[in-house]
Design a protein around this motif. Structure first.
Motif, PDB file in Angstrom:
ATOM      1  N   SER A   1       0.811  -1.208   0.000  1.00 52.01           N
ATOM      2  CA  SER A   1       0.000   0.000   0.000  1.00 52.01           C
ATOM      3  C   SER A   1       0.854   1.271   0.000  1.00 52.01           C
ATOM      4  O   SER A   1       0.350   2.349  -0.245  1.00 52.01           O
TER       5      SER A   1
ATOM      6  N   GLU B   1       3.078   7.528  -2.321  1.00 52.71           N
ATOM      7  CA  GLU B   1       1.637   7.303  -2.259  1.00 52.71           C
ATOM      8  C   GLU B   1       1.383   6.247  -1.196  1.00 52.71           C
ATOM      9  O   GLU B   1       2.119   5.266  -1.108  1.00 52.71           O
TER      10      GLU B   1
ATOM     11  N   GLU C   1      -1.925   4.221   1.047  1.00 55.12           N
ATOM     12  CA  GLU C   1      -3.344   3.938   1.154  1.00 55.12           C
ATOM     13  C   GLU C   1      -3.980   4.748   2.278  1.00 55.12           C
ATOM     14  O   GLU C   1      -3.423   4.853   3.376  1.00 55.12           O
ATOM     15  N   LYS C   2      -5.140   5.345   1.983  1.00 54.86           N
ATOM     16  CA  LYS C   2      -5.867   6.102   3.005  1.00 54.86           C
ATOM     17  C   LYS C   2      -6.162   5.184   4.185  1.00 54.86           C
ATOM     18  O   LYS C   2      -6.424   4.016   4.022  1.00 54.86           O
ATOM     19  N   GLY C   3      -6.072   5.728   5.385  1.00 54.00           N
ATOM     20  CA  GLY C   3      -6.271   4.939   6.590  1.00 54.00           C
ATOM     21  C   GLY C   3      -4.961   4.559   7.261  1.00 54.00           C
ATOM     22  O   GLY C   3      -4.944   4.056   8.375  1.00 54.00           O
TER      23      GLY C   3
ATOM     24  N   GLU D   1      -2.591   6.777   7.989  1.00 58.30           N
ATOM     25  CA  GLU D   1      -2.002   8.016   8.502  1.00 58.30           C
ATOM     26  C   GLU D   1      -1.356   7.875   9.876  1.00 58.30           C
ATOM     27  O   GLU D   1      -0.473   8.653  10.207  1.00 58.30           O
TER      28      GLU D   1
ATOM     29  N   GLY E   1      -5.088  15.752   0.938  1.00 61.99           N
ATOM     30  CA  GLY E   1      -4.620  14.425   1.327  1.00 61.99           C
ATOM     31  C   GLY E   1      -3.116  14.305   1.411  1.00 61.99           C
ATOM     32  O   GLY E   1      -2.575  13.208   1.437  1.00 61.99           O
TER      33      GLY E   1
ATOM     34  N   PHE F   1      -2.105  10.385   0.509  1.00 64.89           N
ATOM     35  CA  PHE F   1      -2.978   9.270   0.867  1.00 64.89           C
ATOM     36  C   PHE F   1      -4.102   9.164  -0.151  1.00 64.89           C
ATOM     37  O   PHE F   1      -4.903  10.071  -0.299  1.00 64.89           O
ATOM     38  N   PHE F   2      -4.117   8.047  -0.877  1.00 64.16           N
ATOM     39  CA  PHE F   2      -5.135   7.840  -1.900  1.00 64.16           C
ATOM     40  C   PHE F   2      -6.232   6.934  -1.360  1.00 64.16           C
ATOM     41  O   PHE F   2      -6.047   6.220  -0.384  1.00 64.16           O
ATOM     42  N   LYS F   3      -7.364   6.976  -2.006  1.00 64.96           N
ATOM     43  CA  LYS F   3      -8.532   6.198  -1.557  1.00 64.96           C
ATOM     44  C   LYS F   3      -8.454   4.765  -1.993  1.00 64.96           C
ATOM     45  O   LYS F   3      -7.899   4.386  -2.927  1.00 64.96           O
TER      46      LYS F   3
END
Length: 122
Positions: free
Chosen positions: A14, A80, A82-84, A86, A104, A120-122
């Protein structure tokens, strides 16, 4: 002799490298074409304030005009993630500089003063 940092435990995919970021001056088209004439590659974005050149192997050079919301300096990369993620402990290895929450992006600094943008991408 400086102590070595402990390696991180194995991670999923991720987190990935996105780009090397370079200051583009007042017109980012100029360094874009300068580096393309030397390195080749494909122009994927080109504007006065932002330009991107993809080289073989998907290495991306990003040229940006410094603005209030996009500080630019040499020695910067973008990752890059993955969102979540952080709150991942890997962030404790970096010093926070600023956050552009609406975009983001988090700007961090490594122990040697290099900047690391994390998107952070979705």
């Amino acid at each position: 002799m400086k102590p070595m940092l402990e390696p991180s435990p194995p991670r999923d995919r991720s987190l990935s490298f996105f780009s090397v970021n370079l200051a583009g001056g007042e017109n980012c088209s100029l360094p874009l074409h300068f580096y393309q004439s030397i390195l080749g590659g494909e122009v994927v974005k080109e504007s006065f304030g932002h330009a991107e050149l993809v080289l073989s192997g998907n290495l991306k050079l990003v040229f940006s005009k410094p603005t209030e919301h996009c500080p630019v300096r040499p020695g910067t990369i973008t990752l890059e993630w993955e969102k979540g993620k952080e709150n991942d402990p890997i962030f404790k290895r970096f010093k926070p500089v600023t956050t552009l929450e609406t975009k983001g992006y988090h700007l961090l600094e490594d122990p040697w003063g290099n900047w690391v943008w994390v998107y952070f991408f979705k």
